[in-house]
Design an enzyme around this catalytic site. Structure first.
Site, short mmCIF file in Angstrom:
data_model
loop_
_atom_site.label_atom_id
_atom_site.label_comp_id
_atom_site.label_asym_id
_atom_site.label_seq_id
_atom_site.Cartn_x
_atom_site.Cartn_y
_atom_site.Cartn_z
N HIS A 70 32.32 -31.54 26.06
CA HIS A 70 32.73 -30.13 26.12
C HIS A 70 33.30 -29.64 24.80
O HIS A 70 33.17 -28.47 24.46
CB HIS A 70 33.73 -29.93 27.27
CG HIS A 70 33.06 -29.85 28.61
ND1 HIS A 70 33.15 -28.75 29.43
CD2 HIS A 70 32.26 -30.73 29.25
CE1 HIS A 70 32.44 -28.97 30.54
NE2 HIS A 70 31.90 -30.16 30.46
N ASP A 71 33.96 -30.52 24.06
CA ASP A 71 34.49 -30.09 22.78
C ASP A 71 33.38 -29.92 21.75
O ASP A 71 33.27 -28.89 21.08
CB ASP A 71 35.54 -31.10 22.27
CG ASP A 71 36.28 -30.58 21.04
OD1 ASP A 71 36.52 -29.35 20.98
OD2 ASP A 71 36.59 -31.37 20.15
N ASP A 78 36.13 -30.13 17.25
CA ASP A 78 37.30 -29.61 16.55
C ASP A 78 38.52 -29.47 17.45
O ASP A 78 39.46 -28.75 17.12
CB ASP A 78 36.96 -28.24 15.95
CG ASP A 78 36.46 -27.28 17.03
OD1 ASP A 78 36.49 -27.64 18.22
OD2 ASP A 78 36.05 -26.16 16.68
N PRO A 166 25.84 -26.10 29.10
CA PRO A 166 24.84 -25.89 30.15
C PRO A 166 25.50 -25.79 31.54
O PRO A 166 26.57 -26.35 31.75
CB PRO A 166 23.96 -27.14 30.06
CG PRO A 166 24.32 -27.83 28.80
CD PRO A 166 25.69 -27.38 28.42
N SER A 197 26.79 -41.19 35.38
CA SER A 197 26.89 -42.44 36.12
C SER A 197 28.34 -42.69 36.55
O SER A 197 28.60 -43.51 37.43
CB SER A 197 26.41 -43.57 35.19
OG SER A 197 26.90 -44.80 35.60
N ASP A 246 28.16 -41.92 41.46
CA ASP A 246 27.39 -43.14 41.65
C ASP A 246 28.21 -43.97 42.64
O ASP A 246 29.27 -44.48 42.30
CB ASP A 246 27.24 -43.82 40.27
CG ASP A 246 26.67 -45.22 40.34
OD1 ASP A 246 26.69 -45.84 41.42
OD2 ASP A 246 26.23 -45.70 39.29
#
Ligand code: HEM
Ligand code: NAG
Length: 328
Positions: A70-71, A78, A166, A197, A246
Site C-alpha cells: 500500500h505504501d 515513502d 487496485p 496466502s 488460506d
C-alpha cells in the site's frame, strides 16, 4: 580578460559535470546497508523488533507485508501510508482500499527502538521496507535482499491511494497494467498476489460473490462455507466478520494459494481471475507446482515494488515520529 575567465570556468564546469551528475544520482540511489556508518545496528534492531512483535502478535508480520504494497504502490515507497489525519488533511489509511489494515501502532514500537539508538537517522520508509522483509521471514517466505536509504514524504496522498491501489473486483487487464506501470511484469504480478496466502478478508469484500447468487467461478462447497462465515449480503462495514485467506496454512507464505485458485477457492475476484486469464494462468500452474519458483518470483517482484520511485534528498525527510511530518 573577462572572456578568458569565462572560458576557464565553463570548461572546468563541463569537466566536472559528469562527476556532479554521478554524485547527485548516487545520492538519491538506494544502496545495500545504507546505515552502515550512521546506524550500524539499524537492520538488526528492526529484525529484533519484528521478531518480538511477531511472538506477541503474530499477525503484525502479515501487516508489514500489506503495508509495503500500500505504501509503495502509491507514488513512492515513502511512508506516506503511515501519516495520520491532521488538520483536515486525511490519511491514506482512510481510503476504502485500506479497509482492514491493522497494527500501525506497532510501527511506532520499531521506530522508538531505532530513535533510542540513533535519533533522526532511520527513515520510516525504510522501516516499512525492512519490516516487510523480516515479516516475510517470520511467515516462512523467502529471504529478500533490500536496499535502504529511502526518505519519508512530507504529505499523505489519499486521492492517489483511491486511484492507484487496485480494488478487489478490478479486471485482470487493469490490475496487470497498474503493476506494469511501476515496472512489474505479469509473472511478478502473479507472484505478488501470492501474498494473499496469508491474512484475512472481511465479508464486505466478499459478499457480492455470494449474494444474491453464487459466483459460478467459486467452488460450490466452498461458497457454502463462505456463506456460513458471511451470513448476510449487507454486512455492517464495522463488523469484524472475516474469512482466512488460506485455511490450512494461514500464517505461511506458501504456494497453497495457487493450489486453492486451481480448485476455485480464490477469495477475491482479483485472485480467482488469475486462473481464467490466459496471460496469467500459466504462471499460476507453475507456482502451484513449485514453491521454490514461487518464492524466487515473489522475491524478485517484492524487491522491485520496494524500490518504486524513491524520493530524492530534498523531496523527503527523516521523520521523528512515523505518524507525523516533522515540524520546522
Ligand atoms: C490486485 C491487487 C490487490 C488487491 C485488489 C488486494 C486487495 C486486498 C483486499 C480486499 C484484502 C482484504 C482486506 C480486508 O478485508 O481485511 C487484502 C488483504 C491483504 N493483502 Fe492484498 N490486494 C492486492 C495485492 C496485494 C499485494 C501485491 C500484496 C503484498 C505483496 C498484498 C498483501 C495483502 C495482505 C498481506 C493481506 C492480508 C492483510 C491482513 O490480514 O491484515 N495484497 N488485499
Ligand atoms: C466493485 O466493488 C465496489 C464495492 O467495493 C462496487 O462499488 C463496484 O460497483 C464494483 N465494481 C464492479 C465493476 O463490479
Amino acid at each position: 580578460m573577462a572572456t578568458n575567465n569565462h572560458h576557464c570556468c565553463s570548461s572546468l564546469f563541463f569537466l566536472l559535470l559528469p562527476l556532479l551528475v554521478l554524485f547527485y544520482s548516487a545520492k538519491s540511489d538506494l544502496q545495500f546497508n545504507y546505515y552502515a556508518q550512521s546506524c550500524p545496528n539499524a537492520e538488526e534492531i528492526i529484525k529484533q523488533e519484528v521478531t518480538n512483535l511477531y511472538n506477541k502478535h503474530g499477525n503484525t508480520a502479515v501487516s508489514w507485508v500489506r503495508n509495503l504494497f500500500h505504501d509503495c504502490m502509491v507514488k513512492s515507497c515513502d511512508a506516506s501510508l503511515l501519516l495520520e489525519t491532521v488538520s483536515g488533511v486525511e490519511s491514506e489509511q482512510a481510503s476504502q482500499r485500506s479497509f482492514g489494515m491493522r497494527n500501525f501502532k506497532y510501527v511506532g514500537t520499531i521506530k522508538e527502538a531505532l530513535e533510542k539508538e540513533c535519533p533522526m537517522t532511520v527513515s520510516c520508509a525504510d522501516i516499512v521496507a525492512l519490516s516487510a522483509r523480516d515479516g516475510i521471514l517470520m511467515l516462512e517466505g523467502p529471504r529478500i535482499e533490500m536496499r535502504t536509504g529511502r526518505r519519508d514524504s512530507k504529505v499523505s496522498y489519499l486521492a492517489e491511494a483511491d486511484n492507484l491501489l487496485p480494488n478487489h473486483n478490478d479486471s485482470s487487464l487493469s490490475v496487470l497494467s497498474q503493476f506494469q506501470s511501476i515496472g512489474i511484469d505479469v509473472e511478478g504480478t502473479v507472484a505478488l498476489l501470492g501474498a494473499h496466502s496469508v491474512g484475512r478478508v472481511h465479508c464486505v469484500n466478499l459478499v457480492h460473490r455470494l449474494y444474491p447468487s453464487v459466483d459460478p467461478t467459486l467452488d460450490p462447497e466452498y461458497a457454502e462455507y463462505l456463506r456460513g462465515r458471511c451470513p448476510t449480503p449487507d454486512p455492517d462495514p464495522k463488523s469484524v466478520l472475516y474469512v482466512r485467506n488460506d485455511l490450512e496454512t494461514p500464517m505461511i507464505l506458501d504456494n497453497l494459494y495457487y493450489k486453492n485458485l486451481l480448485k476455485h477457492k480464490g477469495l477475491l475476484i482479483v485472485d480467482q481471475q488469475l486462473v481464467s486469464d490466459p496471460l496469467t494462468s500459466p504462471f499460476v500452474d507453475k507456482m502451484a507446482a513449485d514453491n521454490g519458483y514461487f518464492h524466487d518470483q515473489f522475491s524478485r517482484a517484492f524487491q522491485l515494488l520496494s524500490e518504486n520511485n524513491p524520493l530524492e534528498d530534498d523531496q523527503g525527510e527523516i521523520r521523528k515520529d512515523c505518524r507525523y511530518v516533522n515540524s520546522n
